[in-house]
Design an enzyme around this catalytic site. Structure first.
Site, short mmCIF file in Angstrom:
data_model
loop_
_atom_site.label_atom_id
_atom_site.label_comp_id
_atom_site.label_asym_id
_atom_site.label_seq_id
_atom_site.Cartn_x
_atom_site.Cartn_y
_atom_site.Cartn_z
N TYR A 1 -2.36 -0.60 10.48
CA TYR A 1 -2.29 -0.94 9.05
C TYR A 1 -0.96 -0.47 8.46
CZ TYR A 1 -3.64 -1.14 4.10
OH TYR A 1 -3.70 -1.42 2.76
N SER B 1 0.85 -1.18 0.00
CA SER B 1 0.00 0.00 0.00
C SER B 1 0.89 1.24 0.00
CB SER B 1 -0.88 0.02 1.25
OG SER B 1 -1.53 1.26 1.42
#
Length: 632
Positions: free
Chosen positions: A520, A507
């Site tokens: 995350y 990501s």
């Protein structure tokens, strides 16, 4: 109902029944006074459409039987091919079956030529001709003959003699080692004749104590895990591995039985207690080709093809040959084709054409087995679609197995698809996933570690259980997948000179911090460290390891789910100051991207393909962010 509709329905019905047809084999036709409509070469009976049938002038086809006697067999075959091309009046571009002249000489409206295993048990039996006269006294039996016009001409002469003897043409013609032709003027008659043939043969096998199904042992998974990845390399071209399907053990055919078995599964299987590179090289030296079927008695049967559909076809024909060989025991044992006839079929251009058409065209990932975790939806599903379009055999691995199966069925993949259940945070589940893929496909060429979860929240209030949930899946799950995938890749790479790839879908949050999203982002930063460390270790095994770092996939469920999506979460937690609606949150994030849009699965798939196709790239984190995050 037109004759063409009737023959199409008959073709689809028989073609969809594995008791009658495997790998699309067989031929069908209908005719009127002027034209013959015959199934084209390379098109499966189960899927043939009315517009696929090749239309030929019957008078032109009959000229094939007027060739001068002094021509050699090769000259007759070549001239017959030219005459057939001349006879074609349709504009589909399809090539007529080489057996079109045989269909013409049977003076019936409909002709259906099939190769049921039960029929081939008779036609491949040493005493087949004698028993055929007993069971089917009105049928014509033709001794083993090379296929193509040579066969048509032999049937033409035999049929003339039959008609002179009986006063009528033969409506049932058994071809030694080649199935049966049935002709009739109605579909009902065709079905009745085939039903009676199968009834009598089934009773014969039952009386002989031969089971209808192939007798198989239990698959030995240690043998599969030890040899399937190696066979992918050994049976390939030295660089590109083949796909290998593992079957429970059975006695493979000990010689060539029919043209279909030879064309798709080769004439001989390699039978060995322990497959080795040397054994395969010796087999190739003796036979002129590498085996497509490898039997380890009592342990497993391995079937190889250029991709999953190819390996599945070989498996179907290998099992069918085993059944035919067993059925032939009811007729004195199997009568294998002679070396001369075997060689003719192996080198026959018409069958090479049929195999080429059925096999499809190559693409950049043809023959590659790609496993995508979290592939049932969102980014994973989109990536799977793109990899399938590039020719890969795509395996959807997901905690939601029903969703994985649905996704696999939805994706159109020339390389085939598969589905497997996995919880990447559970090591036993990951090990089972890899074992299942190895059994079905032989190994893994591209592993896309895409599965992940996200829970946002302030560090001041984030629950430990939520931290563990995110970390166990996003960080530990990646480690577990690589731990179990890497040994399989290393083993298969030791058998060829190619490389395999692990690509983690990371990501942009793995490149820059993410406000109120520490669990995350921390996991994503950590997995880039894993990628670099794995790359350094696994390069010695010819395994490249890279990460791709997508921007936000706004259209996927992670962001857009109306209940649990990030737009809803961020709105509820006040992450975007002043936002009063989900739409406000989305606009806020789109404005942060120089290209003013979210990331699409196709963008990520292109980055994955780059990582795979670039031989000089490992240990990298590749941004796919529309310019939102740039590397320094």
């Amino acid at each position: 109902m037109s004759n063409l509709t009737i023959i199409r329905e008959l073709s689809n019905r028989y073609g969809s029944n594995p008791e009658f047809v495997l790998a699309g084999g067989g031929n069908t036709s209908c005719k009127d006074e002027k034209y013959l409509y015959v199934k084209p070469s390379g098109v499966a009976l189960a899927k043939v459409a009315e517009e696929d049938f090749v239309k030929l002038e019957r008078e032109a086809v009959r000229r094939c039987f007027e060739m001068p006697e002094e021509l050699s067999g090769a000259e007759r075959e070549a001239l017959a091919g030219r005459l057939l091309n001349f006879a074609v009046v349709s504009t589909t571009g399809r090539r007529p079956s080489v057996e079109a002249p045989l269909h013409e000489l049977m003076p019936f409206t409909f002709v259906v030529h099939l190769h049921p295993a039960m029929v081939n048990g008779l036609t491949c039996g040493r005493d087949g001709e004698v028993v055929c006269r007993e069971l089917f006294p009105e049928a014509l039996w033709l001794p083993a003959t090379d296929p193509g016009f040579i066969l048509a001409n032999a049937v033409y002469r035999a049929n003339l003699a039959y008609k002179e003897r009986t006063g009528r043409p033969a409506s049932v013609i058994f071809l030694q080692n080649h199935g049966v032709f049935v002709g009739a003027d109605t579909a009902a008659e065709i079905e009745q004749i085939y039903a009676e043939i199968m009834r009598k043969l089934r009773a014969r096998y039952q009386a002989a104590g031969i089971p209808a199904e192939l007798e198989c042992g239990e698959l030995d998974r240690e043998t599969v895990n030890a040899f399937a990845p190696l066979l992918r390399g050994w049976l390939g071209d030295g660089e590109t591995p083949v796909t290998v399907k593992s079957l429970p053990p059975f006695r493979t055919a000990r010689g060539p039985l029919t043209p279909d078995h030879i064309v798709y599964a080769k004439s001989f299987a390699l039978v060995t207690e322990k497959p080795t590179r040397e054994a395969i090289e010796a087999f190739e030296k003796q036979n002129g080709y590498k085996p497509l079927v490898v039997e380890v008695p009592g342990k497993a049967v391995f079937c190889a093809g250029k991709n999953a559909p190819g390996a599945n076809t070989v498996a179907l024909l290998a099992r069918d040959a085993g059944r035919v060989q067993r059925f032939a025991d009811a007729f004195g044992g199997a009568a294998f084709l002679s070396d001369e006839r075997r060689s003719f079929i192996e080198n026959w251009e018409a069958e090479s054409y049929r195999r080429k058409v059925a096999g499809g065209a190559n693409a950049v990932l043809t023959g590659k087995v790609a496993v995508i975790t979290g592939g049932a939806q969102g980014f994973g599903f989109g990536i799977a679609e793109e990899l399938a379009a590039a020719g890969a055999t795509v395996v959807i691995a997901d905690l939601n197995f029903a969703g994985a199966e649905k996704a696999a069925q939805t994706i159109h993949a020339s390389g085939g698809t598969g589905a497997v259940a996995v919880n990447i945070a559970d090591e036993e589940s990951v090990a089972k996933m890899v074992e299942t893929v190895v059994e079905s496909f032989g190994g893994i060429d591209l592993f896309v570690a895409n599965a992940g979860v996200l829970k946002a929240g302030s560090v001041k209030s984030f629950e430990k259980k939520d931290w563990d949930f995110v970390t166990n899946i996003n960080y530990t799950g990646y480690f577990l997948c690589v731990k179990h995938v890497a040994p399989v890749m290393a083993l298969q790479n030791s058998a060829c000179s190619g490389w395999t790839d692990i690509v983690q879908v990371n990501s942009k949050s793995g490149l820059v911090g993410s406000n109120r999203n520490g669990a995350y982002a921390g996991g994503k930063f950590g997995t880039i460290g894993l990628t670099q460390s794995f790359a350094l270790e696994l390069v010695a095994d010819h395994i490249k390891v890279n990460s791709v770092c997508p921007g936000n996939f706004f259209d996927g469920p992670l962001w857009s789910d109306p209940v649990r999506g990030l737009f809803v979460q961020y709105l509820q937690r006040g992450k975007v100051p002043g936002a009063k609606s989900v739409a406000d949150v989305k606009v806020h994030y789109e404005k942060q991207i120089p290209m003013h849009r979210g990331c699409y699965p196709s963008d990520v798939a292109k980055a994955i393909l780059y990582a795979v196709m670039q031989p000089y790239e490992t240990g990298q984190a590749i941004p796919v962010t529309g310019g939102q995050v740039m590397l320094n």
